[in-house]
Design a protein around this motif. Structure first.
Motif, PDB file in Angstrom:
ATOM      1  N   LYS A   7       0.834  -1.200   0.000  1.00  0.00           N
ATOM      2  CA  LYS A   7       0.000   0.000   0.000  1.00  0.00           C
ATOM      3  C   LYS A   7       0.870   1.252   0.000  1.00  0.00           C
ATOM      4  CE  LYS A   7      -4.110  -1.771   2.320  1.00  0.00           C
ATOM      5  NZ  LYS A   7      -4.967  -1.650   3.515  1.00  0.00           N
ATOM      6  N   LEU A   8       1.918   1.243   0.807  1.00  0.00           N
ATOM      7  CA  LEU A   8       2.830   2.385   0.866  1.00  0.00           C
ATOM      8  C   LEU A   8       3.504   2.612  -0.482  1.00  0.00           C
ATOM      9  CD1 LEU A   8       4.235   4.601   2.508  1.00  0.00           C
ATOM     10  CD2 LEU A   8       5.967   2.898   3.111  1.00  0.00           C
ATOM     11  N   LEU A   9       3.938   1.523  -1.106  1.00  0.00           N
ATOM     12  CA  LEU A   9       4.583   1.629  -2.412  1.00  0.00           C
ATOM     13  C   LEU A   9       3.622   2.177  -3.464  1.00  0.00           C
ATOM     14  CD1 LEU A   9       7.091   1.153  -4.133  1.00  0.00           C
ATOM     15  CD2 LEU A   9       6.269  -1.172  -4.534  1.00  0.00           C
ATOM     16  N   VAL A  10       2.377   1.703  -3.454  1.00  0.00           N
ATOM     17  CA  VAL A  10       1.378   2.188  -4.415  1.00  0.00           C
ATOM     18  C   VAL A  10       1.087   3.660  -4.183  1.00  0.00           C
ATOM     19  CG1 VAL A  10      -1.041   2.002  -5.107  1.00  0.00           C
ATOM     20  CG2 VAL A  10       0.338  -0.060  -4.836  1.00  0.00           C
ATOM     21  N   LYS A  11       0.876   4.066  -2.930  1.00  0.00           N
ATOM     22  CA  LYS A  11       0.591   5.473  -2.626  1.00  0.00           C
ATOM     23  C   LYS A  11       1.752   6.374  -3.029  1.00  0.00           C
ATOM     24  CE  LYS A  11      -2.681   5.173   1.176  1.00  0.00           C
ATOM     25  NZ  LYS A  11      -2.955   5.566   2.568  1.00  0.00           N
ATOM     26  N   THR A  12       2.969   5.929  -2.745  1.00  0.00           N
ATOM     27  CA  THR A  12       4.149   6.723  -3.099  1.00  0.00           C
ATOM     28  C   THR A  12       4.294   6.843  -4.607  1.00  0.00           C
ATOM     29  OG1 THR A  12       5.238   5.974  -1.076  1.00  0.00           O
ATOM     30  CG2 THR A  12       6.639   6.923  -2.776  1.00  0.00           C
ATOM     31  N   THR A  13       4.061   5.750  -5.314  1.00  0.00           N
ATOM     32  CA  THR A  13       4.166   5.773  -6.771  1.00  0.00           C
ATOM     33  C   THR A  13       3.125   6.699  -7.394  1.00  0.00           C
ATOM     34  OG1 THR A  13       4.999   3.506  -6.725  1.00  0.00           O
ATOM     35  CG2 THR A  13       4.181   4.323  -8.830  1.00  0.00           C
ATOM     36  N   VAL A  14       1.889   6.602  -6.917  1.00  0.00           N
ATOM     37  CA  VAL A  14       0.822   7.469  -7.431  1.00  0.00           C
ATOM     38  C   VAL A  14       1.142   8.929  -7.130  1.00  0.00           C
ATOM     39  CG1 VAL A  14      -1.605   8.099  -7.147  1.00  0.00           C
ATOM     40  CG2 VAL A  14      -0.952   5.709  -7.373  1.00  0.00           C
ATOM     41  N   TRP A  15       1.600   9.200  -5.914  1.00  0.00           N
ATOM     42  CA  TRP A  15       1.931  10.578  -5.538  1.00  0.00           C
ATOM     43  C   TRP A  15       3.052  11.121  -6.425  1.00  0.00           C
ATOM     44  CZ3 TRP A  15       6.742  12.106  -3.673  1.00  0.00           C
ATOM     45  CH2 TRP A  15       6.826  13.444  -3.330  1.00  0.00           C
ATOM     46  N   LEU A  16       4.099  10.315  -6.619  1.00  0.00           N
ATOM     47  CA  LEU A  16       5.229  10.765  -7.423  1.00  0.00           C
ATOM     48  C   LEU A  16       4.822  11.008  -8.869  1.00  0.00           C
ATOM     49  CD1 LEU A  16       8.224  11.410  -7.418  1.00  0.00           C
ATOM     50  CD2 LEU A  16       8.680   9.004  -7.847  1.00  0.00           C
ATOM     51  N   ALA A  17       4.022  10.107  -9.425  1.00  0.00           N
ATOM     52  CA  ALA A  17       3.560  10.280 -10.810  1.00  0.00           C
ATOM     53  C   ALA A  17       2.702  11.536 -10.935  1.00  0.00           C
ATOM     54  CB  ALA A  17       2.775   9.054 -11.256  1.00  0.00           C
ATOM     55  N   ALA A  18       1.800  11.749  -9.967  1.00  0.00           N
ATOM     56  CA  ALA A  18       0.952  12.946 -10.002  1.00  0.00           C
ATOM     57  C   ALA A  18       1.796  14.208  -9.875  1.00  0.00           C
ATOM     58  CB  ALA A  18      -0.082  12.885  -8.882  1.00  0.00           C
ATOM     59  N   GLU A  19       2.781  14.174  -9.009  1.00  0.00           N
ATOM     60  CA  GLU A  19       3.665  15.335  -8.821  1.00  0.00           C
ATOM     61  C   GLU A  19       4.399  15.674 -10.111  1.00  0.00           C
ATOM     62  OE1 GLU A  19       5.169  18.388  -6.431  1.00  0.00           O
ATOM     63  OE2 GLU A  19       3.809  16.840  -5.731  1.00  0.00           O
ATOM     64  N   ILE A  20       4.931  14.666 -10.776  1.00  0.00           N
ATOM     65  CA  ILE A  20       5.672  14.900 -12.023  1.00  0.00           C
ATOM     66  C   ILE A  20       4.746  15.427 -13.115  1.00  0.00           C
ATOM     67  CG2 ILE A  20       6.907  13.729 -13.897  1.00  0.00           C
ATOM     68  CD1 ILE A  20       8.108  11.892 -11.692  1.00  0.00           C
ATOM     69  N   ILE A  21       3.595  14.808 -13.285  1.00  0.00           N
ATOM     70  CA  ILE A  21       2.658  15.227 -14.338  1.00  0.00           C
ATOM     71  C   ILE A  21       2.158  16.644 -14.089  1.00  0.00           C
ATOM     72  CG2 ILE A  21       0.369  14.792 -15.312  1.00  0.00           C
ATOM     73  CD1 ILE A  21       0.983  11.779 -14.889  1.00  0.00           C
ATOM     74  N   LEU A  22       1.762  16.928 -12.840  1.00  0.00           N
ATOM     75  CA  LEU A  22       1.255  18.267 -12.544  1.00  0.00           C
ATOM     76  C   LEU A  22       2.345  19.324 -12.687  1.00  0.00           C
ATOM     77  CD1 LEU A  22      -1.058  17.453  -9.520  1.00  0.00           C
ATOM     78  CD2 LEU A  22      -1.756  18.119 -11.823  1.00  0.00           C
ATOM     79  N   ASN A  23       3.566  18.961 -12.346  1.00  0.00           N
ATOM     80  CA  ASN A  23       4.673  19.906 -12.499  1.00  0.00           C
ATOM     81  C   ASN A  23       4.927  20.192 -13.980  1.00  0.00           C
ATOM     82  OD1 ASN A  23       6.733  21.588 -11.817  1.00  0.00           O
ATOM     83  ND2 ASN A  23       8.161  19.987 -11.240  1.00  0.00           N
ATOM     84  N   LEU A  24       4.852  19.168 -14.805  1.00  0.00           N
ATOM     85  CA  LEU A  24       5.043  19.374 -16.250  1.00  0.00           C
ATOM     86  C   LEU A  24       3.930  20.241 -16.839  1.00  0.00           C
ATOM     87  CD1 LEU A  24       6.208  15.815 -17.357  1.00  0.00           C
ATOM     88  CD2 LEU A  24       7.593  17.896 -17.232  1.00  0.00           C
ATOM     89  N   LEU A  25       2.728  20.130 -16.284  1.00  0.00           N
ATOM     90  CA  LEU A  25       1.600  20.922 -16.770  1.00  0.00           C
ATOM     91  C   LEU A  25       1.545  22.312 -16.130  1.00  0.00           C
ATOM     92  CD1 LEU A  25      -1.171  18.173 -16.753  1.00  0.00           C
ATOM     93  CD2 LEU A  25       0.019  19.127 -18.737  1.00  0.00           C
ATOM     94  N   GLY A  26       2.420  22.550 -15.168  1.00  0.00           N
ATOM     95  CA  GLY A  26       2.425  23.844 -14.494  1.00  0.00           C
ATOM     96  C   GLY A  26       1.366  23.948 -13.409  1.00  0.00           C
ATOM     97  N   LEU A  27       0.877  22.812 -12.952  1.00  0.00           N
ATOM     98  CA  LEU A  27      -0.165  22.796 -11.925  1.00  0.00           C
ATOM     99  C   LEU A  27       0.374  22.258 -10.594  1.00  0.00           C
ATOM    100  CD1 LEU A  27      -3.076  21.379 -14.080  1.00  0.00           C
ATOM    101  CD2 LEU A  27      -2.693  23.755 -13.432  1.00  0.00           C
ATOM    102  N   ASP A  28       1.620  22.558 -10.305  1.00  0.00           N
ATOM    103  CA  ASP A  28       2.247  22.030  -9.101  1.00  0.00           C
ATOM    104  C   ASP A  28       1.574  22.531  -7.828  1.00  0.00           C
ATOM    105  OD1 ASP A  28       4.237  20.401  -7.911  1.00  0.00           O
ATOM    106  OD2 ASP A  28       5.298  22.223  -7.323  1.00  0.00           O
TER     107      ASP A  28
END
Length: 57
Positions: A7-28
């Motif tokens: 569960k921790l690994l899944v949550k961390t992976t989802v968070w990291l992916a969301a952080e990267i995508i939102l940062n690329l879109l300028g929605l950090d």
């Protein structure tokens, strides 16, 4: 115990992916806001009083 790590690994992976995508879109800022909300939720859950068990004999 392994389930908690998964569960921790899944949550961390989802968070990291969301952080990267939102940062690329300028929605950090949106990602930062979600982190703030999650931290508030964790603080509320950890500060909640624990129920006591009363055993009558």
């Amino acid at each position: 115990m392994k389930t908690q790590w998964k569960k921790l690994l899944v949550k961390t992976t989802v968070w990291l992916a969301a952080e990267i995508i939102l940062n690329l879109l300028g929605l950090d800022n949106l990602a930062d806001y979600s982190e703030f909300i999650y931290e508030q939720e964790v603080m509320v859950l950890t500060q909640a009083p624990q129920p006591n068990t009363l055993i009558l004999a």
